[in-house]
Structures are given as structure tokens and as C-alpha cells.
Design a protein around this motif. Structure first.
Motif, short mmCIF file in Angstrom:
data_model
loop_
_atom_site.label_atom_id
_atom_site.label_comp_id
_atom_site.label_asym_id
_atom_site.label_seq_id
_atom_site.Cartn_x
_atom_site.Cartn_y
_atom_site.Cartn_z
N VAL A 103 -0.13 -0.26 -8.77
CA VAL A 103 -0.08 1.03 -9.27
C VAL A 103 -0.29 1.25 -11.01
CG1 VAL A 103 1.01 2.34 -6.96
CG2 VAL A 103 2.23 1.62 -8.59
N GLU B 130 -1.32 8.52 -5.11
CA GLU B 130 -2.48 9.32 -4.76
C GLU B 130 -2.00 10.97 -3.97
OE1 GLU B 130 -4.85 7.09 -2.07
OE2 GLU B 130 -5.21 5.57 -3.59
N LEU B 131 -0.98 10.79 -2.83
CA LEU B 131 -0.58 11.90 -2.62
C LEU B 131 0.27 13.34 -3.63
CD1 LEU B 131 1.32 11.31 1.00
CD2 LEU B 131 -1.03 12.60 0.77
N GLY C 127 0.99 -0.76 0.01
CA GLY C 127 -0.01 -0.27 0.11
C GLY C 127 0.78 1.40 0.23
N PHE C 128 1.71 1.56 0.49
CA PHE C 128 2.71 2.27 0.12
C PHE C 128 2.74 3.07 -0.86
CE2 PHE C 128 6.91 4.58 -0.84
CZ PHE C 128 7.56 5.74 0.57
N LYS D 30 0.84 3.00 -4.17
CA LYS D 30 -0.58 3.37 -3.89
C LYS D 30 -0.94 5.25 -3.31
CE LYS D 30 -4.31 0.89 -5.27
NZ LYS D 30 -4.79 0.32 -4.96
N GLU D 31 -0.79 4.91 -2.33
CA GLU D 31 -0.84 6.08 -1.23
C GLU D 31 0.06 6.92 -1.87
OE1 GLU D 31 -1.06 8.00 3.32
OE2 GLU D 31 -0.94 5.59 3.09
N ALA D 32 1.23 6.43 -1.88
CA ALA D 32 2.24 7.78 -2.20
C ALA D 32 1.56 8.54 -3.94
CB ALA D 32 3.77 7.58 -1.79
N HIS E 159 3.22 -3.05 -7.02
CA HIS E 159 1.61 -2.40 -6.40
C HIS E 159 0.60 -2.12 -6.84
CE1 HIS E 159 5.91 -2.01 -4.09
NE2 HIS E 159 6.81 -3.04 -4.92
#
Length: 449
Positions: free
Chosen positions: A276, A243-244, A236-237, A239-241, A274
Motif C-alpha cells: 500500500v 480503498e474504503l 489484503g486487509f 489495501k482494502e481498508a 502490505h
């Protein structure tokens, strides 16, 4: 802010007249293992797997003359491994042969570059055929190999990643990606991770954050804070990065220079592991099995943003030789099921090497995916302090003496990088693990004394 990511081995970053002397050597027996020159104890040396290839007799410069020429005419930067650097002569699939006829199992594949095997017969045949037909035109003329390759490569990327820029090296690809990102987002700043390596060109040096490759001169304007020992990221790292970064007007760039083309086994591209979807993807190394070639793939929208501010042109990018070879590499990966082999043999290898972590106090971690593994050496498992470089050097030398070539990485060069060609077999993995075990045992004996 803009984002560039590199998976695993090369961590991702955020983009917010001397006479010729001939020398001939008789070859050693190719079916037996050699005796280690390390005089420690009478260990039984692992027996090298057989190889049905007979290299040519070496008839070129003598070793001492090579050293003289290197010292006088080549870069003074020390890059060669070992106290006595290897003088390599010939390669065949996963094997390398030096000037003295010694055979080595190549578990580093030219720094994660020889994807389908040294001098693969099919790739060789295609290269020789194209060599006799057309070498170079530049992109001001069309030639079929370029268009045939572009179609094959684009089919391996998800929508909307369909516009391809062909270049010559990973550093060049990453520089172009940085330019694209800035042209499209109108942002300048780039953030890179500690330990990241994205190239050694003036522009990409700003992204690179490994002490060996840094310099006091400024480079890579706008870069703030790889070869960090095959480091994976938590689920999930990425994917969240992504998005940010996108929420702040940035774009996401996946650097697949070392992780692409099926090496990770489960997926063809590292970013797919991942879940993404990047906006730009860079690739090199395994793309040409050692032939100088690289590419940047992006969306039509980003490609148009670049075209508005730059008439991008590359003299050698997409030349007939590179494209013919690139097509052959893709065909071999598919025909010989090399991605599947990376998954099966890579998993087998990871489990085998992981046992060493339980056997030896100095093996701090064994990690990786597919045919990309890092073995981190520590002083002890409690402190996890890096094993001193001179001790790692000796283990490295011992592996070489027993016929196994591996790479090095991490900030303190304490991690062994394992990345053989994708044609590797389980018996060869068994040999490599036994060599490594023997080298570690010898090291522990040295410690005890």
C-alpha cells in the motif's frame, strides 16, 4: 473520514536536596553467565555469549538514593520493569550493563528505539563531532545537516512522499499527522483499533486504546474507536481498508514509529509489506537510535493544505545534532547491511521461538516479522485466556535474572515483546531462546507444586 494505520506492534487506526552519594562496584566476569536468584531447581543456566567490551566502573548515586529521589521528585506513575528496577549504567551495541556490573542482552532496545546498537561507534563519532561544531539554531536559519538528512530520508520513500517535517517524538509526529489529515480532508473523525497505541500526549491519547494509557479525562476530540503484542494483519486487509477510506474522502497515514528503518527485514517500511502507499508517514524511535528525533513525511499537496491553515514551526525539530545523528544511522543501516540482518536473523529467531509454542502449553502464539516478535502467554491453548499478570511477571523476572531483557505488551500485558537492535547475531538469539525456555520450565515447575 480519514485513516491512520500503525503496523504490527502498534496497531493502526482509522482517521475518518539531598547530598550526592557515590557508590562503586567491582564488575562481574563478563564472559560467564550468572546464577539466577530464583530458588527453584538446579537448572543449568544458559551460558551468555562473549562480549569484548569492558564498561567503566560505576561511580554515581547509590541504588537506595536513586529510589529515594525517584519517589520524591519523579512521576508517581509506575513504569519501571521488575520488583527491583534495574539501574543501568552503560550500553554497547546489543548489551547493557547495570550499576553492579551485570551484563544483559537487550532484546527490547529501549522500547524498539535503539536501532543500530547502543552507543554505536560511528554514530557516537558523528555526534561528538557535531557537538563541537553546532548544537542548535532553530529553523529560522539554515544549516547543512538538516538539508543533507532530508535528501537522504526522502530518497528512501516512494513518490509522491517527498515533503518532510522534522519533529522530536512519535507522539508529536502523530499529532502533526492528525492535523495534516484534517486540514487536507476537511474531516474530523478518527477510528482506532482496540489495543492500539499511538502516543501518550493529550491529542494522541484519543487514538490510544490500551487501558494502561487511557484516562477518565476527555482527550483527542473526534476519536471513536501497537502495543497489542505484535499483531499482523491478514493479506489484503490494509489495501482494502485504504480503498474504503479514500472512497469517502479520507487519507491514509502509516505510523512507522516502531516498524520502520528496516526492522521488518523484507522491506524498509512496514507499509511496503502490505503493498500500500499511504498519504502520510510518521516515524520516530529508531530514526535516531535513541536520540530524540521524529519526522512526518507527506505529499506536496497535503503539505500545502497544512500551510494554508497553519504556519507550522518547531523550535527543536531538525536541529543540527539530531540531523547529523539521523544521517549516521541511515549510513550504518546501509553499510552494515542491517536490514538484511533483520531478515536473516529475524526469520531464524521466529522459527526458534516458535518451537517453544509446541513445547509449552502456556505459549499460546509466537508471531511477528523480522526483528519484531510477540510471544503470547495463555493459561492453556484451548481457552486461550491470558496468563495471569503475576505469573507473566515471574517469567519476566526469571529472564532478567539470567541476563535477558524483553518487553511486555497486549491489553492484559500477557505478551512478551522481542525487538533487539538490528545488529543482533544468531548465537545471541540461541542464548535468548534458551533463557526463555529455562524461564518457562521453571514456571511449569512452580505450577506443579
Amino acid at each position: 473520514m480519514t485513516l491512520i494505520w500503525r503496523h504490527l506492534l502498534r496497531p493502526l487506526c482509522l482517521v475518518t536536596s539531598a547530598p550526592r552519594i557515590l557508590e562503586m562496584h567491582p564488575f562481574l566476569s563478563l564472559g560467564t553467565s550468572r546464577t539466577s536468584v530464583t530458588k527453584l531447581s538446579l537448572h543449568t543456566k544458559p551460558r551468555m555469549p562473549p562480549c569484548d567490551f569492558m564498561p567503566e566502573r560505576y561511580q554515581s548515586l547509590g541504588y537506595n538514593r536513586v529510589l529515594e529521589i525517584h519517589k520524591e521528585h519523579l512521576s508517581p506513575v509506575v513504569t519501571a520493569y521488575f520488583q527491583k528496577p534495574l539501574l543501568l549504567h552503560q550500553g554497547h551495541m546489543e548489551w547493557l550493563f547495570d550499576a553492579e556490573g551485570s551484563r544483559y542482552l537487550d532484546f527490547f532496545s529501549g522500547i524498539v528505539t535503539v536501532s543500530v546498537g547502543h552507543c554505536h561507534p560511528k554514530v557516537n563519532a558523528v555526534a561528538q563531532k557535531q557537538l563541537g561544531r553546532l548544537w542548535h539554531t532553530s529553523t529560522v536559519f539554515f544549516h547543512p545537516p538538516m538539508h543533507e538528512y532530508a535528501e537522504k530520508l526522502a530518497a528512501l520513500l516512494p513518490e509522491p512522499l517527498k515533503v518532510i517535517f522534522l519533529v522530536n517524538s512519535g507522539s508529536e509526529a502523530n499529532e502533526l499527522a492528525m492535523l495534516m489529515a484534517r486540514a487536507h480532508s476537511n474531516n474530523i473523525d478518527i477510528i482506532s483499533f482496540r489495543g492500539a497505541y499511538h502516543g501518550c500526549s493529550p491529542y494522541t491519547l484519543g487514538l490510544t486504546n490500551v487501558g494502561t494509557y487511557k484516562m477518565e479525562l476527555p482527550g483527542g476530540t473526534g476519536c471513536q474507536p501497537g502495543v497489542n503484542g505484535v499483531v499482523q494483519y491478514p493479506k489484503g486487509f490494509l489495501k482494502e481498508a485504504f480503498e474504503l477510506v479514500r472512497a469517502r474522502g479520507g487519507v491514509c497515514i502509516a505510523d512507522e514509529v516502531q516498524t520502520g528503518f528496516g526492522r521488518l527485514g523484507s522491506h524498509f517500511w512496514g507499509f511496503q509489506t502490505h503493498d500500500v502507499l499511504p498519504d502520510i508517514v510518521t516515524m520516530a524511535k529508531g530514526i535516531g537510535n535513541g536520540f530524540p528525533m521524529a519526522a512526518v513525511i507527506t505529499t506536496p499537496e497535503i503539505a500545502k493544505s497544512l500551510a494554508k491553515c497553519l504556519q507550522h514551526f518547531n523550535t527543536f525539530g531538525g536541529n543540527p545534532m539530531a540531523c547529523a545523528i539521523g544521517s549516521a544511522v541511515l549510513e550504518v543501516i546501509k553499510e552494515e547491511n542491517l536490514q538484511e540482518n533483520s531478515q536473516e536473523v529475524g526469520t531464524y529467531m521466529l522459527l526458534k521461538f516458535a518451537k517453544l509454542r509446541d513445547e509449552f502449553e502456556i505459549v499460546g502464539d509466537v508471531r511477528g516479522k523480522g526483528l519484531m516478535i510477540g510471544i503470547e502467554m495463555v493459561q492453556d491453548k484451548i481457552s486461550c485466556r491470558p496468563l495471569p499478570r503475576e505469573e507473566v511477571n515471574q517469567i519476566h523476572e526469571d529472564c532478567k535474572h539470567m541476563g535477558l531483557l524483553v518487553g511486555r505488551g497486549s491489553i492484559f500485558s500477557q505478551t512478551f515483546r522481542i525487538a533487539p537492535s538490528m545488529c543482533i547475531t544468531k548465537p545471541e538469539v540461541d542464548f535468548a531462546v534458551e533463557v526463555f525456555r529455562s524461564a518457562l520450565t521453571q514456571h511449569m515447575e512452580r505450577r506443579a507444586k
